[in-house]
Every structure is written in C-alpha cells, then in structure tokens.
Design a protein around this motif. Structure first.
Motif, mmCIF file in Angstrom:
data_model
loop_
_atom_site.group_PDB
_atom_site.id
_atom_site.type_symbol
_atom_site.label_atom_id
_atom_site.label_comp_id
_atom_site.label_asym_id
_atom_site.label_seq_id
_atom_site.Cartn_x
_atom_site.Cartn_y
_atom_site.Cartn_z
ATOM 1 N N ARG A 14 41.668 -34.518 -8.825
ATOM 2 C CA ARG A 14 40.657 -35.569 -8.902
ATOM 3 C C ARG A 14 40.500 -36.044 -10.352
ATOM 4 O O ARG A 14 40.444 -35.226 -11.266
ATOM 5 N N ILE B 265 47.416 -35.967 -3.464
ATOM 6 C CA ILE B 265 46.940 -36.877 -4.509
ATOM 7 C C ILE B 265 45.470 -37.206 -4.337
ATOM 8 O O ILE B 265 45.028 -37.649 -3.282
ATOM 9 N N ASP C 184 43.458 -42.446 -7.822
ATOM 10 C CA ASP C 184 44.065 -43.668 -7.298
ATOM 11 C C ASP C 184 45.001 -44.377 -8.263
ATOM 12 O O ASP C 184 45.946 -45.012 -7.848
ATOM 13 N N CYS D 211 53.277 -42.240 -7.762
ATOM 14 C CA CYS D 211 54.026 -41.073 -7.333
ATOM 15 C C CYS D 211 55.053 -41.492 -6.297
ATOM 16 O O CYS D 211 54.775 -42.330 -5.457
ATOM 17 N N LEU E 172 45.693 -46.113 -2.115
ATOM 18 C CA LEU E 172 44.393 -45.530 -2.428
ATOM 19 C C LEU E 172 43.450 -46.632 -2.885
ATOM 20 O O LEU E 172 43.812 -47.453 -3.722
ATOM 21 N N ILE E 173 42.247 -46.638 -2.319
ATOM 22 C CA ILE E 173 41.241 -47.601 -2.743
ATOM 23 C C ILE E 173 40.038 -46.785 -3.209
ATOM 24 O O ILE E 173 39.349 -46.178 -2.405
ATOM 25 N N GLY E 174 39.819 -46.737 -4.490
ATOM 26 C CA GLY E 174 38.733 -45.932 -5.054
ATOM 27 C C GLY E 174 39.248 -44.606 -5.564
ATOM 28 O O GLY E 174 40.318 -44.143 -5.172
ATOM 29 N N ASP E 175 38.473 -43.965 -6.443
ATOM 30 C CA ASP E 175 38.974 -42.758 -7.100
ATOM 31 C C ASP E 175 38.406 -41.473 -6.514
ATOM 32 O O ASP E 175 38.503 -40.416 -7.106
ATOM 33 N N LYS E 176 37.769 -41.562 -5.345
ATOM 34 C CA LYS E 176 37.221 -40.336 -4.761
ATOM 35 C C LYS E 176 37.955 -39.922 -3.495
ATOM 36 O O LYS E 176 37.586 -38.964 -2.831
ATOM 37 N N CYS E 177 38.984 -40.673 -3.160
ATOM 38 C CA CYS E 177 39.691 -40.364 -1.926
ATOM 39 C C CYS E 177 40.980 -39.597 -2.223
ATOM 40 O O CYS E 177 41.311 -39.358 -3.373
ATOM 41 N N GLY E 178 41.665 -39.213 -1.178
ATOM 42 C CA GLY E 178 42.912 -38.480 -1.359
ATOM 43 C C GLY E 178 43.981 -38.965 -0.399
ATOM 44 O O GLY E 178 43.686 -39.387 0.722
ATOM 45 N N ALA E 179 45.226 -38.939 -0.842
ATOM 46 C CA ALA E 179 46.340 -39.319 0.027
ATOM 47 C C ALA E 179 47.418 -38.264 -0.114
ATOM 48 O O ALA E 179 47.790 -37.912 -1.229
ATOM 49 N N THR F 66 53.102 -43.605 -3.445
ATOM 50 C CA THR F 66 51.655 -43.686 -3.479
ATOM 51 C C THR F 66 51.279 -44.691 -4.541
ATOM 52 O O THR F 66 51.840 -44.687 -5.626
ATOM 53 N N LYS G 231 48.021 -47.863 -5.749
ATOM 54 C CA LYS G 231 46.752 -48.503 -5.445
ATOM 55 C C LYS G 231 46.990 -49.998 -5.370
ATOM 56 O O LYS G 231 48.087 -50.464 -5.677
#
Lengths: 416, 478
Positions: free
Chosen positions: A313, A343, A346, A350, B392-399, B420, B422
């Motif tokens: 994070r 991951i 954002d 990768c 990924l949209i936003g910095d609190k999610c995970g992929a 991966t 954004k």
C-alpha cells in the motif's frame, strides 16, 4: 517428519551459543508448522518424501574437492559438508572486508540482528536451517569499500552427508562487492544453505548463486536480500536440477530508488527437479525491479517456478516486470509455473509474461536445410535461448566458465 | 479524486428493494431432515433424494476452503434458511397472466421485461425467485423444436433419464465444499436440452433474485447441447439491500457434445454490501463445462455485484479440436472482494483456449484473477493465450493475479500476459482536451478497456453491461 531429522533437531535444542535465542524462536515456530505436503501451496509441485526416505549423517571422510572457476581471481571460502576447509580457503583479505566464521558471531555486533532479518519465516526448511546451522560465514564490507575480487563461497558435499549452512552478508553504505555462492555435488546428500544480504544505502552487490548440484543431491536453500535507499542488486542464478532442488530468492526493497535485477537460467534433464520461488517486495515508493527466468526441460524433468511481485500500500511509482520463458524438450517433461502479482498501489506499472513451448520447428528446419545436423541445431537454438542471459553477466570469467558446461548439458539432453 | 471516489462509493444499489411477497420459508438450520424436506417439497423421486443425501454426507466431512484471496467472517450454515418460495406459487402459474402482479412488478423494477419479451419474441426466460423457478416463458414454442427449457425440478420429474445421466457428471458431489452443499440442498434452477443438430431459435435466459431475509440461494443449472447443436444462454442476478450477508452457492454444468456450441453469458449484480462491507451477497459459485470433439464453450461474465465473489467458470477440453473461451470483466468497489478466473484443462489434441480477463478495482476493494491452464500429456498441438489486465482507480484498492500454468506436452504452446495500470493522466488529458468531462472520459476509457469482453456479449446484455459499469463508476474520477 522423519526420525533422523527429528533427532538432529532435538540435538540442536541442547546447543548453547550466541544464536540460542534465535534458535529457540525458530524451534518454537517449527513445532507449529506442519511437514509440507502436496496440499501446502509452497510445495504444491515438489514432492519432498525423498527427504524422509533417505538417511543422512553429519560428517564424512572428505573425498570431494572444490571446483575452481578458471581465470577467476577470487577470495575463496571452502566448505566440505558444511565444515570450513581453512587450507583450501583464502586467508588474507583486502582492506574493508571482514570475514569470520558463523561460530564467531558472538563477537560480531551486527550478526545477531542480521540473522533471520530478511529470510521469511514461513519457509519450513528455512526454519530447519535456523535451528541446525552451526557453520557458515559472516561477511562484512565496510562503508565505501570497493572490493574488486569476487568473494566465492564454495560448498561441496560427500555422499550421504547432511549439512546446514548460513551466510550473513552486510554491505556498508556506498560499498561495492561481488559474492558468488557455489554449490556442487551429484551424490545423494541433504543440505540446506540460506544466505541473507543486507545491502546498505547506495551500495552495489553483484551476486551469483551457482546451484549446480545435480543428479541425486537434495538441496534446499535461498538467497534473501534487503535493499536500502538507492542500493543496487544484480543477481544471477544458475540451476542444474537434481533429485530435489529448491531455491528461494527474496528481494525486499526497503529503501526508495533501489534497483534490482534477477536473471535465472535452469536446465533440467533426466528425472531432475528444480523449484524456484522468487519474491519481490516493494515496501516503499520509487523502485525498479526486473526478473528474467529462462528454463529448458528435457526427458522426465520437472521445472517449477513461483514468482511474485508484491507492491505494498502506498508504494507508488514502481516499475516491476517478470518474464518467464520455458522450453519443453520432451514428451515426459513438465513445466509448472505461477507468476503472481499482488498490487495495492495504483500509480505503478507492473507486467508479467509467461510462455511455454518447444523449439520452433521452422528454425530447426532452417538450420537443417543449411546442413546443420538436428542435434547440433537443437544445441544452437537452445543455447541461444539462454545465452542472452549469460551474456548479461557482469563477470566475464564466470560467464566463460559456464558456457561450455551449459553447452555440454545441452549436448547430453535427449533429442526428440 | 478521493472525494469524488467516496461519493461514488455512496451510490445506492438500484436493485436493493424488497418485494413484499408472502412466502413460505424453512426455519434456519441444516441437517439431513432439511435435505429430505426439500426433496419432498419438490416431489422428487427416491434416486434424487439418495443423491442429495450422499452429497450431504460428503459435505459434512469437507473443510471450508481458505486459499482464495478474500477475507470474510466464516458463515454459520445453521443460521441460513435453505428453502424459501413465494406462497402464491403453490398453484403454479401456467402463463405470465397468472403470475403474482407484485412479482412481475419486481422484475419490471429490475428491468427484466417479461411481458415485453413475450412480444419481442426474442428471449425465453426462466425466472428463479429465492428458491423456486417462478415462470418459464416460451416453453411451448421451444418444445416444437425439441428444445427442453424448464425448471430443473420439473426436469427431474419429466426427464429423469437425462437428468440422471448428466447431473453431477461435470461437477460431482465431492467436487468442492460449496458444490457439495449445493448438491445437497439445491432448490431450483434451469434445465436446458438442445437436441441433435438443432440451433436453438432464441436466446435462453434466467434471472435470479434473492428476496427473503436470511435465506441462501442454491440454484443448479444443467445445459446439455447434443451433437451439432447450438445455444446461447444468459444469466442475470440481483438481490435486495440487507445488512446481513446472504449466501449464494450455485452450480452450473455444461455438457457440450461433438460439434456443439454453448455460449454462456452472465451479468452478476448481486447486492455488494455498503461501503464498509456490511451486508451483501457471498457469491460462491462452481461453473464448469465439458467439451467433446470439435465442441466449443464460451463463458462471458460481467461481475459487478456481491460482497465476496469466488467463481471460476472452467472448461474441460476433452475432445480433440475443442475450444474453450473465457471473457471476463470484474469490477469491484467499496469493500467488495472478488477472486475470480477460469480453468482451462486441455486434454484432447489441438484444443484451443483463450482467456481475456479485465479487472477493475476502485475504492477499498480487492480484485484477484486466479486461473489455471493445464496442458495434459495428450494435448498435442494445443494452444492457449491468456491476457489479464488490471486497472486501478484510487490508491486504497488492490489488484492481484494468481495464474497457474502447467504444461505436460512439448507441442502445446502457452502464452500468458498480465499488466497492471491506472487510468493514465495522458489518456485523461487527451479526452478532456476534446471537451469531455472527467466522468465521461473515465467511463470511455474503462469501456475501451473492457471492449474485448463486451463484444462477446449478446447485444441486449452488452448494452446492460455497459450501463452497469457506467453507473458503478459514477463519480470515481479525478
């Protein structure tokens, strides 16, 4: 767990030395960790019952000798069955380099902290190594020291032997060093060898792990790295499979702007197995990592790869890539690969890619149409497949020493 | 961006209403007696009951799987009711005119125009409400062609020879924990049989809805495409908004005989829970198909709902030259978690498979692709291509991506790619420069990202899926 291993472990419980607190910790963890089986994710494709079946003893009469690497002017540290061979080793070291035996760790202020610092705790045989490692080496490179000669740690194993070694390396800020871990032996033996590297700020490490134990050998080990800010790592792993070979490479980016690169070649023949687990942990923002894994599998061999990129994070602005290419050379060979991405940030880029195929029939035809025999064509093409990575090795002597051995291995591979 | 994202997370679930329909529901709890009662309710023959009881005995011995990249409070299987049926179903309607108007209104709200479709004559629909199949349209018309499309409980009574032969042949009673549970307590679902050489004249469709509180939905779908036949099947799901988690554990089995083709499309929009992860459907689904010679199974899924999704539609490519396809868009937002992907088991010669998976994560959600490509020893000349992309949209999610690739045949070629990224500033800039507002721009970019999958959906579904995505992404723009 087999009785001989249980005995060895209960003996280890009695040992009192500077490592006792860490050993007790690992022994406690070991009690709560079940013996891995096919249902254990980390050992999914690697049967380990050979360890239970066989019988090993601690030390043997020395019959093996360390192999030299031609034209390589190195600082040698030789271990036979995990026992240090002072005669075969270099005794005087350049300025800025301090090398001592693991048993002397009590007088090293950094050793206790470094032990188990980068090696993950979940590895079953890693815990066994924690508990049983009585020999090994501590390497300390002073800040800003530039050690020109590679430090070569050679381990040879006698038939029926059992050994557990631990290598701890600390590279001071701004320093530069090259470490070669060389393992060899083709007879049935059981050894675990784990190395932990603490790479300081702006320091550079060139690393080789030549996992060239083959045939009946059982070898489990790993090299684990922690990179401070702006540190640089280039690691090369060469694997010849054996009855059971397992290597874990863990690279932790603990400081920003660190760069790491891992190149791996493995060539398997006969009934050999090679299991590589690599893991890149990006815990902080800004970092670059790159891994290239090339693998050729012939006969009944089994190639396993589990790669992982983990971006924590808020570890933004990471560039990470993983490329795994496999050549299958026979009907009974198998490849099991699992490239993972995990991951949690954002703004990162990768990518991973995997291919599994046989040698391109058109390329074979082209060479044959020009008068190259089929076996020669196969050697040429498969050698070309991995030579790209050999060419990237910064140390020319090691690359030159490897090429004929690799070529020899191709020549021996079963032609379909 | 975060503010707008938060706003998006507060968007209400549009299918979250509760229909006030009187229903008959079993007391919560699960034991052998419940299995017997379900079987008795359905007026099932003895062999069916025995089959269920065997599954139940197996299930009791199985541990709940914990390998998926999802976290949830373990379910209490004794607090769920395993049967719920609208009361007015007791005298089953013969046609749409006899269906409880409240029910019809529910579907109207959901945008499933049953009546409209009757006129459009486009799609035959089977509707499963809580535990029972409410209505199947166009049943008679399909019958003329020899196509059987009915609730599975009817099929068990009317076509026992087919059900006996195929039920559990692809997903057996001991397949996995949730499949075993489904085998024991499944209440209804759709049954499709397409006779030899028949091209099903219309798209078949099932809508699932969980209405009652504290119920689980366990439907079972069995589709058999006989030699040389073709069918396209659509599936959609919704549920009301509730604070408690509800379980949905379905099993879908596809049997695709020589030269046949099955196209299975899903738009899954179960209630995803609120932004803190309270409530929502736990979606644990087992879907698998078997392809015989020259057969083709194509899975297309758009997953936007559910608090937890655990779903791996798979193909066993047994016959030579058979083809498996998997196209997926999985969107997670809020506290949603999805662990989804596919398995392609190549056994026959020259089998081919394509996997295109697009994962979009927003908010605090986690979206994982988990897949297996297995090239068996006999898979001579087999070919697989896999591409899984995450946005990924936003910095609190995970992929996350967990692909397993196993090859046992040198002539098989496997390719796997994953990326991966954004929504890039460059893309946004370009769109905004041309006068698009940020919301439109993101919607456009995401739509483009998913295009490869959407083009595989039947037209009606593609429109619905696009809309669903647009609504789900509302405001998640920066």
């Amino acid at each position: 767990m087999s009785s001989w291993l249980a005995n060895t472990i209960s003996e280890a419980e009695q040992v009192q030395d500077w490592l006792s607190p860490k050993r007790a910790e690992s022994l406690a963890q070991l009690k709560n960790t079940p013996w891995p089986n096919r249902k254990t994710e980390a050992w999914r494709y690697t049967p380990i019952n050979v360890i239970e079946r066989a019988r090993f003893s601690a030390a043997n009469d020395t019959v093996v000798q360390a192999t030299a690497i031609e034209n390589l002017d190195s600082i040698d540290l030789v271990f036979i069955d995990g026992v240090f061979d002072a005669q075969a080793s270099t005794i005087d070291f350049p300025e800025g380099l301090c090398i001592s035996q693991l048993s002397e760790g009590g007088s090293c202020d950094w050793a206790l902290d470094s032990f188990k610092k980068t090696k993950p705790n979940k590895h079953f045989f890693g815990l066994i190594n924690d508990a049983l490692a009585t020999s090994g080496v501590l390497i300390d490179v002073a800040a800003d020291a530039k050690i020109e000669k590679p430090i070569r740690i050679v381990q040879s194993f006698n038939p029926g032997s059992q050994s557990h070694t631990r290598i701890l390396v600390r590279i001071g800020a701004g320093a530069k060093a090259c470490v070669v871990e060389q393992l060899q032996g083709d007879k049935l033996c059981f050894n675990t060898s784990f190395a932990e590297y603490d790479i300081g700020e702006s320091a550079t490490l060139e690393h080789y792990r030549l996992a060239m134990q083959c045939q009946a050998a059982i070898s489990i080990g790993g090299s684990h790295f922690s990179l401070a800010e702006s540190a640089q790592l280039t690691s090369n792993l060469i694997g010849f499979g054996s009855q059971l070979s397992r290597v874990d490479m863990d690279i932790i980016h603990a400081g920003e702007n660190a760069t790491s690169k891992l190149n791996v070649i493995y060539l398997l023949d006969g009934r050999e197995l090679f299991d590589l687990h690599s893991s890149f942990e990006h815990t902080v923002p800004h970092g670059t990592s790159d891994q290239n894994i090339r693998c050729i599998v012939a006969d009944h061999a089994n190639a396993i790869f589990n790669g992982r990129i983990h971006i924590h994070r808020d570890a933004q602005k990471i560039l990470a890539s993983m490329n795994n290419r496999n050549l299958l050379m026979s009907d009974d060979a198998q490849v099991n690969t699992k490239p993972e991405l995990e991951i949690y940030a954002d703004d990162v880029r990768c990518a991973h890619g995997v291919t599994i195929a046989e040698i391109d029939e058109e390329a074979m035809f082209y060479l044959q149409s020009r008068g190259v025999s089929r076996p020669d064509a196969q050697v040429m093409l498969s050698f070309g497949f991995i030579n790209e990575l050999v060419d990237q090795m910064p140390n020319i002597a090691i690359a030159d020493w490897l090429r004929p051995q690799l070529r020899q291995r191709f020549a021996n591979m079963e032609i379909r | 961006m975060t503010d707008q994202l938060d706003e998006a997370l507060h968007r209400e679930y549009e299918a979250g209403f509760v229909s006030d329909i009187e229903s008959r529901t079993f007391e919560p709890g699960l034991d052998e007696d419940v299995v017997r009662r379900i079987s008795a309710m359905k007026d099932e023959p003895q062999w069916m009951l025995d089959w269920r009881l065997k599954a139940f005995a197996l299930w009791k011995k199985m541990p709940e799987p914990d390998w998926a990249h999802i976290q949830y409070d373990k379910m209490d299987f004794q607090s769920i009711s395993y049967y719920s049926a609208p009361k007015s179903m007791d005298d089953r309607p013969k046609s749409l005119d006899e269906v409880d108007p409240e029910l019809l209104a529910t579907y109207e709200k959901l945008g499933i125009p049953l009546i409209e479709q009757q006129q459009l004559a486009g799609i035959a629909v089977d509707v499963v409400f809580d535990s029972v199949s409410v209505v199947t349209t166009f049943r008679e018309k399909l019958k003329e062609q020899g196509v059987i499309f009915c609730p599975i409980s009817d099929a068990i009574r009317e076509h026992p020879e087919l059900v006996k032969k195929y039920l559990g042949s692809v997903v057996s009673q001991k397949d996995n924990f949730f499949a075993a549970l489904n085998c024991a307590v499944f209440t209804d679902g759709s049954f499709v049989y397409i006779p030899k050489g028949t091209r099903c004249p219309m798209e078949l469709s099932t809508y699932f809805r969980i209405n009652e509180l504290n119920t689980g939905q366990f439907e079972r779908t069995l589709i058999i495409a006989d030699e040389g036949s073709h069918v396209s099947y659509l599936e959609g799901c919704t549920a009301p908004q509730r604070d408690e988690n509800q379980l949905h554990a379905a099993v879908v089995e596809l049997i695709c005989h020589d030269n046949a083709e099955i196209k299975y499309s899903t738009v899954q929009n179960w209630y995803p829970g609120d932004e803190n992860g309270k409530g929502g459907i736990y979606n644990f689904v087992t879907k698998r198909g078997i392809c015989h010679e020259n057969a083709k199974i194509s899975w297309t899924q758009v997953e936007t709902g559910s608090a937890v999704t655990w779903k791996y539609p798979s193909c066993i490519l047994k016959g030579d030259n058979s083809i498996g396809e998997f196209y997926s868009v999985a969107l997670t937002r809020g506290a949603q978690q999805a662990d989804t992907g596919t398995k392609m088991i190549h056994l026959g010669k020259n089998t081919r498979s394509t996997i295109i998976s697009k994962g979009i994560s927003a908010g605090k959600s986690n979206n994982s692709y988990r897949g297996l490509v297995h090239m068996g020893k006999g898979a001579k000349g087999a070919r697989n291509f896999t591409q899984c992309d995450s946005l990924l949209i936003g910095d609190k999610c995970g992929a996350h991506t967990f692909p397993y690739v196993e090859s046992r045949n040198p002539t098989a070629i496997v390719e796997h790619e994953a990326t991966t990224s954004k929504v890039s500033d460059d893309q946004m800039f370009l769109c905004r420069q041309r006068g698009l507002d940020p919301e439109k721009a993101v919607s456009m970019i995401v739509n483009g990202f998913c295009k490869e999958v959407f083009k595989e959906l039947p037209m009606e579904f593609a429109v619905e899926a696009g809309k669903l995505l647009e609504i789900s992404l509302e405001g998640s723009v920066g």
